[in-house]
Design a protein around this motif. Structure first.
Motif, PDB file in Angstrom:
ATOM      1  N   TYR A  27     -39.469 -17.601  42.156  1.00 19.46           N
ATOM      2  CA  TYR A  27     -40.273 -16.611  41.938  1.00 19.46           C
ATOM      3  C   TYR A  27     -41.842 -16.981  41.248  1.00 19.46           C
ATOM      4  CZ  TYR A  27     -39.147 -17.073  36.832  1.00 19.46           C
ATOM      5  OH  TYR A  27     -39.060 -17.641  35.704  1.00 19.46           O
ATOM      6  N   THR A  28     -42.654 -16.397  41.354  1.00 23.30           N
ATOM      7  CA  THR A  28     -43.936 -16.557  40.731  1.00 23.30           C
ATOM      8  C   THR A  28     -44.497 -15.156  40.217  1.00 23.30           C
ATOM      9  OG1 THR A  28     -44.562 -18.301  42.140  1.00 23.30           O
ATOM     10  CG2 THR A  28     -46.389 -17.247  40.818  1.00 23.30           C
ATOM     11  N   ARG A  29     -44.863 -15.067  38.899  1.00 25.41           N
ATOM     12  CA  ARG A  29     -45.417 -13.895  38.285  1.00 25.41           C
ATOM     13  C   ARG A  29     -46.574 -14.132  37.650  1.00 25.41           C
ATOM     14  NH1 ARG A  29     -39.741 -13.608  36.741  1.00 25.41           N
ATOM     15  NH2 ARG A  29     -38.883 -11.977  37.836  1.00 25.41           N
ATOM     16  N   LYS A  36     -46.881 -18.157  36.156  1.00 25.15           N
ATOM     17  CA  LYS A  36     -45.340 -18.743  35.644  1.00 25.15           C
ATOM     18  C   LYS A  36     -44.435 -18.653  37.096  1.00 25.15           C
ATOM     19  CE  LYS A  36     -46.219 -19.999  31.419  1.00 25.15           C
ATOM     20  NZ  LYS A  36     -46.286 -21.154  30.730  1.00 25.15           N
ATOM     21  N   GLY A  37     -43.693 -19.560  37.149  1.00 22.38           N
ATOM     22  CA  GLY A  37     -42.568 -19.420  38.125  1.00 22.38           C
ATOM     23  C   GLY A  37     -41.560 -20.422  38.127  1.00 22.38           C
ATOM     24  N   LEU A  38     -40.620 -20.244  39.071  1.00 21.80           N
ATOM     25  CA  LEU A  38     -39.671 -21.310  39.325  1.00 21.80           C
ATOM     26  C   LEU A  38     -39.497 -21.508  40.712  1.00 21.80           C
ATOM     27  CD1 LEU A  38     -37.437 -22.416  37.310  1.00 21.80           C
ATOM     28  CD2 LEU A  38     -36.014 -20.590  38.162  1.00 21.80           C
ATOM     29  N   VAL A  57     -40.093 -25.653  36.863  1.00 22.16           N
ATOM     30  CA  VAL A  57     -40.578 -24.880  36.157  1.00 22.16           C
ATOM     31  C   VAL A  57     -42.182 -24.868  36.750  1.00 22.16           C
ATOM     32  CG1 VAL A  57     -41.713 -23.878  33.855  1.00 22.16           C
ATOM     33  CG2 VAL A  57     -39.272 -24.638  34.015  1.00 22.16           C
ATOM     34  N   LEU A  58     -42.984 -23.784  37.192  1.00 23.27           N
ATOM     35  CA  LEU A  58     -44.177 -24.056  37.558  1.00 23.27           C
ATOM     36  C   LEU A  58     -45.074 -23.114  36.705  1.00 23.27           C
ATOM     37  CD1 LEU A  58     -43.627 -22.942  41.358  1.00 23.27           C
ATOM     38  CD2 LEU A  58     -44.006 -25.298  40.369  1.00 23.27           C
ATOM     39  N   THR A  59     -46.233 -23.867  36.070  1.00 19.47           N
ATOM     40  CA  THR A  59     -47.032 -23.300  35.457  1.00 19.47           C
ATOM     41  C   THR A  59     -48.439 -23.214  36.332  1.00 19.47           C
ATOM     42  OG1 THR A  59     -46.086 -23.453  33.567  1.00 19.47           O
ATOM     43  CG2 THR A  59     -48.444 -23.200  33.137  1.00 19.47           C
TER      44      THR A  59
END
Length: 95
Positions: A27-29, A36-38, A57-59
């Motif tokens: 996901y990305t929010r 933020k996401g994964l 983890v994505l930032t």
């Protein structure tokens, strides 16, 4: 944590436990100041028994911490109650 079970129709068209869980954990929010996401880097679900994944983890689209996800899987295509698929995650390990 308990089991989350559902009929095939609730799996959003995903044909396998692996495909469904990959989609659930990706996901990305939008958050204040960016996103933020994964994302799932790799996963497998041998014999539809246990789902294993490496997640990152994505930032703001940039990869960070990598960790493991493990879920027990319940796969019952001929379930009399209509609950054909289920999964149970474990509590996260704290350092």
């Amino acid at each position: 944590m308990g089991w989350l079970t559902m009929p095939f129709a609730s799996m959003g068209g995903h044909p396998t436990a692996k495909a469904y869980l990959d989609a659930q954990f990706t996901y990305t929010r939008d958050v204040e100041g960016g996103t933020k996401g994964l994302r799932i880097l790799a996963s497998s679900c041998p014999k539809n028994r246990t789902y294993y994944a490496a997640a990152q983890v994505l930032t703001n689209g940039i990869g960070g911490e990598i960790f493991a996800i493990v879920c027990k899987v319940l796969w019952s295509p001929n379930s009399k109650t209509g609950e054909n698929f289920g999964y149970k995650d474990s509590a996260p390990l704290r350092r």
